[in-house]
Enzyme design. Structure first.
Site, PDB file in Angstrom:
ATOM      1  N   HIS A  83      -5.399   6.482  -3.013  1.00 56.42           N
ATOM      2  CA  HIS A  83      -4.798   5.416  -3.820  1.00 56.42           C
ATOM      3  C   HIS A  83      -5.359   5.375  -5.237  1.00 56.42           C
ATOM      4  O   HIS A  83      -4.725   4.829  -6.138  1.00 56.42           O
ATOM      5  CB  HIS A  83      -4.870   4.042  -3.112  1.00 56.42           C
ATOM      6  CG  HIS A  83      -6.192   3.344  -3.135  1.00 56.42           C
ATOM      7  ND1 HIS A  83      -7.091   3.392  -2.081  1.00 56.42           N
ATOM      8  CD2 HIS A  83      -6.759   2.548  -4.064  1.00 56.42           C
ATOM      9  CE1 HIS A  83      -8.145   2.646  -2.373  1.00 56.42           C
ATOM     10  NE2 HIS A  83      -7.965   2.124  -3.558  1.00 56.42           N
ATOM     11  N   ASN A 210      -3.173  -3.118   5.188  1.00 55.24           N
ATOM     12  CA  ASN A 210      -4.115  -3.472   4.127  1.00 55.24           C
ATOM     13  C   ASN A 210      -5.051  -4.590   4.603  1.00 55.24           C
ATOM     14  O   ASN A 210      -4.589  -5.591   5.145  1.00 55.24           O
ATOM     15  CB  ASN A 210      -3.314  -3.938   2.903  1.00 55.24           C
ATOM     16  CG  ASN A 210      -4.183  -4.017   1.658  1.00 55.24           C
ATOM     17  OD1 ASN A 210      -5.286  -3.475   1.611  1.00 55.24           O
ATOM     18  ND2 ASN A 210      -3.682  -4.706   0.646  1.00 55.24           N
ATOM     19  N   ASP A 219      -7.303   8.226   3.362  1.00 55.46           N
ATOM     20  CA  ASP A 219      -7.202   7.795   1.962  1.00 55.46           C
ATOM     21  C   ASP A 219      -8.127   8.626   1.078  1.00 55.46           C
ATOM     22  O   ASP A 219      -9.115   8.132   0.549  1.00 55.46           O
ATOM     23  CB  ASP A 219      -7.539   6.302   1.877  1.00 55.46           C
ATOM     24  CG  ASP A 219      -7.102   5.699   0.545  1.00 55.46           C
ATOM     25  OD1 ASP A 219      -6.627   6.461  -0.325  1.00 55.46           O
ATOM     26  OD2 ASP A 219      -7.244   4.483   0.369  1.00 55.46           O
ATOM     27  N   ASN A 325       1.002 -12.547  -1.944  1.00 58.46           N
ATOM     28  CA  ASN A 325      -0.217 -11.769  -1.836  1.00 58.46           C
ATOM     29  C   ASN A 325      -1.413 -12.588  -2.322  1.00 58.46           C
ATOM     30  O   ASN A 325      -2.462 -12.638  -1.680  1.00 58.46           O
ATOM     31  CB  ASN A 325      -0.061 -10.478  -2.650  1.00 58.46           C
ATOM     32  CG  ASN A 325      -1.187  -9.501  -2.390  1.00 58.46           C
ATOM     33  OD1 ASN A 325      -1.648  -9.374  -1.256  1.00 58.46           O
ATOM     34  ND2 ASN A 325      -1.642  -8.832  -3.415  1.00 58.46           N
ATOM     35  N   GLY A 648     -13.395  -2.128  -6.646  1.00 60.77           N
ATOM     36  CA  GLY A 648     -14.068  -1.241  -7.579  1.00 60.77           C
ATOM     37  C   GLY A 648     -14.862  -0.198  -6.821  1.00 60.77           C
ATOM     38  O   GLY A 648     -15.127   0.896  -7.303  1.00 60.77           O
ATOM     39  N   ASN A 649     -15.202  -0.530  -5.561  1.00 67.86           N
ATOM     40  CA  ASN A 649     -15.902   0.422  -4.693  1.00 67.86           C
ATOM     41  C   ASN A 649     -14.945   1.431  -4.063  1.00 67.86           C
ATOM     42  O   ASN A 649     -15.370   2.291  -3.306  1.00 67.86           O
ATOM     43  CB  ASN A 649     -16.647  -0.309  -3.567  1.00 67.86           C
ATOM     44  CG  ASN A 649     -18.078  -0.672  -3.924  1.00 67.86           C
ATOM     45  OD1 ASN A 649     -18.441  -1.833  -3.935  1.00 67.86           O
ATOM     46  ND2 ASN A 649     -18.882   0.338  -4.221  1.00 67.86           N
ATOM     47  N   SER A 650     -13.644   1.321  -4.353  1.00 66.55           N
ATOM     48  CA  SER A 650     -12.696   2.293  -3.802  1.00 66.55           C
ATOM     49  C   SER A 650     -13.105   3.697  -4.206  1.00 66.55           C
ATOM     50  O   SER A 650     -13.374   3.948  -5.382  1.00 66.55           O
ATOM     51  CB  SER A 650     -11.280   2.009  -4.315  1.00 66.55           C
ATOM     52  OG  SER A 650     -10.685   0.986  -3.586  1.00 66.55           O
ATOM     53  N   PHE A 666     -12.781   2.800   1.234  1.00 68.77           N
ATOM     54  CA  PHE A 666     -11.456   2.513   0.655  1.00 68.77           C
ATOM     55  C   PHE A 666     -10.948   1.096   0.883  1.00 68.77           C
ATOM     56  O   PHE A 666      -9.934   0.707   0.304  1.00 68.77           O
ATOM     57  CB  PHE A 666     -10.411   3.532   1.110  1.00 68.77           C
ATOM     58  CG  PHE A 666      -9.959   3.443   2.556  1.00 68.77           C
ATOM     59  CD1 PHE A 666     -10.628   4.130   3.555  1.00 68.77           C
ATOM     60  CD2 PHE A 666      -8.846   2.685   2.902  1.00 68.77           C
ATOM     61  CE1 PHE A 666     -10.200   4.067   4.872  1.00 68.77           C
ATOM     62  CE2 PHE A 666      -8.405   2.619   4.219  1.00 68.77           C
ATOM     63  CZ  PHE A 666      -9.100   3.308   5.210  1.00 68.77           C
ATOM     64  N   ASP A 667     -11.628   0.285   1.675  1.00 68.71           N
ATOM     65  CA  ASP A 667     -11.115  -1.071   1.879  1.00 68.71           C
ATOM     66  C   ASP A 667     -12.200  -1.935   2.528  1.00 68.71           C
ATOM     67  O   ASP A 667     -13.251  -1.434   2.929  1.00 68.71           O
ATOM     68  CB  ASP A 667      -9.871  -1.044   2.779  1.00 68.71           C
ATOM     69  CG  ASP A 667      -8.980  -2.281   2.606  1.00 68.71           C
ATOM     70  OD1 ASP A 667      -9.277  -3.103   1.724  1.00 68.71           O
ATOM     71  OD2 ASP A 667      -7.992  -2.413   3.349  1.00 68.71           O
TER      72      ASP A 667
END
Lengths: 716, 716
Positions: A83, A210, A219, A325, A648-650, A666-667
């Site tokens: 992503h 999500n 991902d 959302n 931001g850690n993605s 990723f999440d």
């Protein structure tokens, strides 16, 4: 009984005693002082080596702007989330060659494609404390002057640093105005897409999954950074050469299991954990409930106003999706903070700190500082209802009128002095927004949302009302309804060409217009500028006053044997913890590892659960080779840790006890939405793609043997 | 790998080898032959004692009609589910004294209130094989004649049995026409409500939690059966005396934990597990997908036809809710049967059986019988699309017209010979339906649903079309639209008084009516009667032909060392298994016991998650006394087993290895919706309220010390 003992344990953990072992977004420079804890947690490397962000291993961890990534080969190969690479994947997609749907697998370096002229990767090359330089000119000042002095010092430091060509610099504020660091980053500009799985692997589950666990996304994607032949950053050129990074993360070939040590390094965006007890209370007891109520009401208002008209529904579909959302996130944060009893826990902690402070000699200045901070926060709270409601009073077309007026105003200044968002480089974006509005606006619906928001505005105490807003909208619902009808009947801004023409008019021309919405915007503008100035004064006061609170907190934590990490601010941080299951609710346990069986279970053939046939075939074949889990006897997909992460850690690398790459963050889980305010060890989890799944995809599903070789990994 | 090995294990379990230990709704008479398995599973009682349904302990297990219950004291105290007692709770509620909301707790026997004149409890006092008597008159016949002969023999046996006053009798068909039993039940008519918790305990979670785990319902209530002073069944009279039951179940005071032996006795309604492979295939590959598509389309059609009109939406709200519920169940059943690979597994099993049969001497008659059965099933399949669609062609008002015509027709016969549903006792129900229609009908919406269903009707092959339906609706969509407009423009049945007047007209009067819908109904009636006769002919043939298949299956299973239980048919059955966790999907484990912590977690203050304050206070107090779980150190609420249950098992007692009552069955998990066709040990679970939770509510939350004493249970 279980509930009570958990709450008690939590209170102990959060409010006093030893910090929870796995909480903390540590600055790398803090890690040597945590050596004992790291060792106790299972880390087998040298904590001292983690302190230098410009050396191995942290120099391998880079920022992509909003995402984190890491170097995994000496030829500049970068791994990050699918992503995070989506922009590059879209850019290179055509109707004939759909990389989103089909993925991308460059056969050779020559086949690697540009991620676009805007793509960047930033390698940190300097991290220098400059607190004195930043604060020197601010001392003795207050409010807006303090704010402006700090801003000016930051701009000067950045400008000086950026004289070194090929670098981007920034000043990071740690502990809310207490410490400042000059961060210097090498700016790599030739980034190329190397490999991406199909979206149905990289984003399997999409919005439905999500924030959810169990998760089954692959991902990940690969980039490569290129530089000029001189080794220096350069824009894309066919004959550029691979960048040689200062450090490379080795990819693990060992299994991962529950309880294993894990560590994540990355660029988390923003947290609020060091905010005061009163700010916690405002957030939980006032702001989040107000936001939930407002968003819910707006959604209902728009749905009612668009019912019966497919055209209107389509125009507002994306607005409603975005409101929903935001509502879901606000509700999740509220539920989580209530579940964690965050206000009570934070207040007990603060009270204990203040009681400790009261016992210290020479405590008067600190106590006075904290009282002043509290007074400032109280002052802000006094107008919170107004500050919350005003942004909802300039939606869509009215918002465009205000924006056009403001842009004309800012254009009278030199570009560098214009307000951020109204500089020359922003004008294309503003024009895009004005065009897009054509498909996302309906006067009747916009009036309905304004009537809904004004109902709340009119309920404000008289002292919080803003004269200019009263002048435009009147002072009662009935009056507002008439005014709105007149405002929207007398405007021609609904016409795209009129909006775009106005974009090129100067302030005088706009002021002379008889368009009802432009005239309303002209009336509102002074109020908006006044409130903006007020906000900057407040920001200045908080910047000036928070350090007293921070110093007290740090000193108090020291008496508890605990270090304090600064709230996240998009700078490089390290968190350590372990691979962890989760019991999200009574009666349910989430296992920490998922397997390919879950991909098949979720597969419906319809997006977002349309696992590609090669993947399904490979799963059915069951040929998992060296990437199979020795205990589960199958292929794992994702795993979960209790690592301390946020947006931001993605793409952040997840490392094992030996510093080997075992996953890509990723999440987070849904239960952890509230972690931006409070880390609750019962619920905070981070979700990672297992590098064994990545390796299996590269070995058996969409083979990329050259990348496996480059990372010195087994071919299968 | 995991998926494949599970499937392989499942195929072994279901299609051959030993039966899964925990599958089976056994007739009590079969239990002695399962003694070894029962003992191996942990049962410590005497399996032989379970064979007699008129003796201890099974004589304590009674039917409430659609629900199961059991005697828990020698004074006729009965425990069942709260939802099974809902009718009695509603009946005794007034606006001032709302028993639904507040619960009910009779202080003394004199305070116990009547469950109403229609309330019944049936105690089984006889269970006699009468196969020969039922089939004697049918032998040599076929089709409708076979059907009628069996029906006549059943009616005669029932009539003879019911000459014993105070009893209700019925004939149960086991193994689809293979064996028949005469069941004689004492009919208790004075049933009184003794205790019910508030709905927010008894039905905590309501529709949202329905079929879900983890669950937190206290789904229990107490009745008491009274009889005349002579000890015989009698209608409610204030001076009736408590009934002395033939057996009483002792309530356990021991803990319950994962892996413990459990056994359930009750009256499961209907299953299809002994159906042929072709019937499995029709269900999974045709009927369920067709139902899902049809229901989904009807919902969309009604939603589109009612959009923009609140009045129409309200009229169809309950229809849409019911359609959605049916759609959810159909989709769940389909998903489950596909997940279990049911068609393939059942076909492999049948093929193995037929291969075995082919090797047996003297197999010709059985083979011929099975071929004839298959031919009959094939014939049914040939018209399945028509048989599926026709019921959708007489909705609402048109359906009422057809019903009125049919009633007039049936009224020309002696009452006993009228078709079931059209006898004198049914007329009040028909009248109620005709009245209710007034609030649930709109001509434009009804036409839209007919147009939707007719579209599918017109797509049928010509041979499956029905001339009378063509005559009414035409032969194309365009023609149908015109016909429908005319039909609904020319009817006065939309007027309630007209419908009710028609209810009292005779066949001649109705036939003479010029009402367009009544004329259409008159045209359709001969076709409907013809198809009904055809259905009975088919039912007769299946009744005649299935026993060959059943005998073969039973013989084949014997070679596998397995007994065969008949499909559920609302007769008393016993299932045994154990307290079991569930892994519903990859990465998730459901614990088998829930705790009061989950009640607090789910509590929102809004129904259905509005836990009463006394309950929340008691949980916060944590005073769980002798009902606390020794391992979990808190109060459990519900638990889960792998027991084999289906609709009708509500209220069934769940017993431990010593035959003590440990729970009340009240639901199944969502993953088990498909269990009516196939028991998949991976997913089939039953959900029970823990008797310890019941005891705690009675001891500490809404105290009923007299009931605890009566059941010889600790006071706290």
């Amino acid at each position: 009984m279980r509930k009570r003992s958990l709450t008690a344990a939590l209170a102990l953990t959060l409010a006093g005693g030893a910090a929870h072992a796995d909480e903390g977004m540590w600055m790398p420079s803090q890690l040597p002082q945590l050596a004992a804890q790291l060792k106790a947690a299972g880390f087998q490397g040298d904590p001292a080596a983690l302190a230098d962000v410009t050396a191995d291993p942290l120099a391998a961890v880079i920022s992509l702007g909003g995402c984190t990534a890491s170097f995994v080969s000496p030829q500049g190969l970068i791994v990050t989330n699918h992503h995070c690479a989506m922009g590059a994947i879209q850019l290179n997609s055509t109707p004939e060659k759909n990389l989103i749907k089909d993925g991308f697998n460059a056969a050779t370096m020559a086949d690697e494609v540009s991620a676009g002229p805007a793509a960047r990767a930033w390698v940190t090359v300097g991290f220098t404390p400059i607190t004195e330089r930043i604060l020197a000119g601010a001392r003795g000042k207050t409010g807006r002057a303090y704010f402006d002095a700090v801003e000016a010092a930051k701009k000067a430091a950045v400008a000086e640093c950026e004289r070194d060509a090929g670098h981007r610099c920034s000043v990071a504020d740690m502990y809310y105005g207490s410490e400042f660091y000059l961060i210097k980053q090498l700016e790599l500009k030739d980034i190329r897409l190397v490999y991406a799985p199909p979206e149905a692997i990289g984003n399997y589950g999409d919005e439905i999954d999500n924030f959810m666990w169990p998760r089954h996304s692959g991902d990940f994607a690969f980039y490569r950074a290129y530089v000029g032949k001189d080794g220096k950053p350069a824009a894309y050129a066919p004959d550029n050469v691979p960048y040689v990074p200062p450090a490379v993360l080795p990819v693990s070939t060992a299994p991962v299991k529950a309880g294993d040590f894990a560590m994540v390094a990355g660029y988390p965006g923003v947290t609020f954990r060091l905010r005061t007890a009163s700010e916690f209370a405002t957030q939980v007891d006032w702001l989040l409930p107000a936001r939930v109520e407002m968003l819910d009401g707006l959604i209902r208002t728009i749905e009612a106003a668009t019912a019966g008209s497919d055209e209107k529904r389509v125009r507002y579909a994306s607005t409603v999706a975005s409101l929903k959302n935001n509502l879901k996130r606000a509700q999740g944060e509220l539920d989580g903070l209530r579940r964690s009893d965050a206000v009570r826990v934070r207040r007990a902690d603060e009270e204990a700190m203040l009681a400790w402070l009261a016992r210290q000699p020479g405590n008067k200045p600190a106590q006075a500082g904290i009282r002043a901070l509290q007074a400032q926060l109280d002052a802000q709270d006094a107008t919170r209802a107004r500050d919350f409601i005003l942004p909802f009073l300039r939606p869509g077309l009215l918002g465009a009128a205000v924006q056009l007026q403001r842009l004309a105003l800012e254009r009278t200044k030199p570009d560098a002095q214009r307000e951020s968002g109204y500089q020359q480089r922003d004008e294309a974006l503003i024009e895009g927004g004005l065009k897009q509005l054509q498909k996302r606006f309906d006067p009747e619906v916009e009036k309905a949302t304004l009537r809904y928001a004004l109902k709340r505005y009119f309920a404000l105490p008289a002292a919080q009302r803003v004269p200019e807003f009263d002048a435009v909208f009147g002072t009662s619902e009935a009056e507002a309804a008439q005014r709105l009808d007149a405002l929207y009947a007398g405007t021609r801004l609904g016409d795209e060409s009129v909006r775009l023409a106005a974009l090129h008019q100067d302030a005088a021309q706009l002021a002379a217009s008889d368009d009802t919405l432009l005239r309303a915007a002209a009336t509102l503008q002074p109020a908006l500028l006044r409130l903006e100035d007020q906000a900057k004064q407040r920001a200045g006061e908080l910047l000036r006053l928070r350090p007293a609170y921070m110093r007290t907190l740090i000193a108090y934590r020291k008496t508890q044997g605990r270090a304090v990490y600064p709230d996240a601010n998009s700078t490089l941080r390290v968190s350590y913890g372990k691979v962890s299951p989760l019991s999200p609710r009574d009666g349910i346990d989430y296992r920490p590892l998922t397997t390919v069986a879950g991909i098949v279970e979720k597969h419906t053939g319809q997006a977002p659960f349309d696992a590609p046939k090669p993947l399904r075939d490979a799963i059915a074949k069951g040929d998992f080779g060296s990437t199979a889990d020795p205990e589960l006897k199958t292929q794992t997909v994702d795993f979960m840790t209790n690592l301390d992460t946020t947006g931001g850690n993605s793409g952040s690398p997840v490392l094992d006890a030996q510093g080997r790459l075992i996953g890509l963050n990723f999440d987070s889980n849904w239960e952890a939405v509230s972690a931006s305010w409070m880390y609750d060890p019962r619920y905070k989890r981070a979700i990672h793609v297992d590098m064994r799944y990545l390796r299996w995809i590269l070995a058996k599903v969409y083979p990329a043997p050259r990348l496996l070789r480059e990372m010195q990994l087994p071919a299968e």
